[in-house]
Design a protein around this motif. Structure first.
Motif, PDB file in Angstrom:
ATOM      1  N   LYS A   1       0.867  -1.171   0.031  1.00 16.23           N
ATOM      2  CA  LYS A   1       0.028   0.167   0.141  1.00 16.23           C
ATOM      3  C   LYS A   1       1.039   1.101   0.054  1.00 16.23           C
ATOM      4  N   THR A   2       1.929   0.972   0.852  1.00 16.27           N
ATOM      5  CA  THR A   2       2.860   2.339   0.809  1.00 16.27           C
ATOM      6  C   THR A   2       3.491   2.649  -0.463  1.00 16.27           C
ATOM      7  N   GLY A   3       3.804   1.467  -1.008  1.00  9.85           N
ATOM      8  CA  GLY A   3       4.629   1.727  -2.330  1.00  9.85           C
ATOM      9  C   GLY A   3       3.807   2.165  -3.352  1.00  9.85           C
TER      10      GLY A   3
ATOM     11  N   LYS B   1       8.823   1.200  -7.159  1.00  7.97           N
ATOM     12  CA  LYS B   1       8.516  -0.015  -7.963  1.00  7.97           C
ATOM     13  C   LYS B   1       9.070  -1.073  -7.267  1.00  7.97           C
ATOM     14  N   VAL B   2      10.208  -0.918  -6.868  1.00  4.82           N
ATOM     15  CA  VAL B   2      10.842  -2.050  -6.320  1.00  4.82           C
ATOM     16  C   VAL B   2      10.066  -2.572  -4.972  1.00  4.82           C
ATOM     17  N   GLY B   3       9.708  -1.338  -4.131  1.00  6.73           N
ATOM     18  CA  GLY B   3       8.996  -1.811  -2.858  1.00  6.73           C
ATOM     19  C   GLY B   3       7.732  -2.292  -3.189  1.00  6.73           C
ATOM     20  N   ALA B   4       7.029  -1.907  -3.988  1.00  5.95           N
ATOM     21  CA  ALA B   4       5.659  -2.471  -4.261  1.00  5.95           C
ATOM     22  C   ALA B   4       5.747  -4.017  -5.098  1.00  5.95           C
TER      23      ALA B   4
ATOM     24  N   ASN C   1       7.132  -6.558  -2.067  1.00  5.26           N
ATOM     25  CA  ASN C   1       6.126  -6.504  -1.063  1.00  5.26           C
ATOM     26  C   ASN C   1       4.812  -7.402  -1.798  1.00  5.26           C
ATOM     27  N   GLY C   2       4.510  -7.053  -2.863  1.00  2.00           N
ATOM     28  CA  GLY C   2       3.412  -8.087  -3.426  1.00  2.00           C
ATOM     29  C   GLY C   2       3.929  -9.317  -3.845  1.00  2.00           C
ATOM     30  N   ALA C   3       5.186  -9.901  -4.138  1.00  2.00           N
ATOM     31  CA  ALA C   3       5.694 -11.143  -4.138  1.00  2.00           C
ATOM     32  C   ALA C   3       5.607 -11.735  -2.910  1.00  2.00           C
ATOM     33  N   ALA C   4       5.944 -10.938  -1.800  1.00  2.00           N
ATOM     34  CA  ALA C   4       6.143 -11.572  -0.472  1.00  2.00           C
ATOM     35  C   ALA C   4       4.691 -11.698  -0.026  1.00  2.00           C
TER      36      ALA C   4
END
Length: 132
Positions: free
Chosen positions: A93-95, A110-113, A116-119
């Motif tokens: 959500k933050t990304g 981009k990297v964070g979203a 986090n989505g993959a995790a």
């Protein structure tokens, strides 16, 4: 003369300072596109990347603990898993919110979203697999 006068030394120091400032300005315009100022990273993107690293750390610690206990772990490992799912959701959500910041570099968003989505997908898959 071996000794320069005070006036000559002062003039030479001033010339060096001007040349140094000119070189600094030239380097600054070279590293930017068309002389524009470099973009900073989005703050929400940096927060998202930090949350992704925290989720990965928690996941690694849980897996190491599970291997050391040979699968006989306490309920605290399950709580850690649920906590990491919540952190991954908050990081995603933050990304995504980081893309709304103007005039920023969005690579951290981009990297964070994505991480986090993959995790989040991986942790939810493990949770569902554990129920079945």
């Amino acid at each position: 003369m071996l000794i320069k006068s005070k006036k000559e030394r002062k003039e030479e120091a001033r010339r060096r300072a001007i040349e140094k400032e000119r070189e600094s300005r030239r380097k600054k315009t070279l590293r930017t596109k068309y002389g524009q100022k470099p973009l900073k990273h989005a703050k929400k993107g940096i927060q998202s990347c930090m949350l992704a690293v925290l989720v990965a750390l928690i996941l690694i610690l849980m897996i190491m603990r599970s291997f050391s206990e040979k699968g006989e772990v306490s309920v605290w490992i399950g709580f850690g898993g649920l906590f990491s799912v919540v952190l991954a959701a908050i990081g995603l959500k933050t990304g995504i919110k980081g893309f709304k910041e103007r005039e920023k570099n969005y690579i951290t968003c981009k990297v964070g979203a994505i991480s986090n989505g993959a995790a989040l997908i991986g942790l939810v898959a493990m949770f569902i697999r554990g129920l079945i």
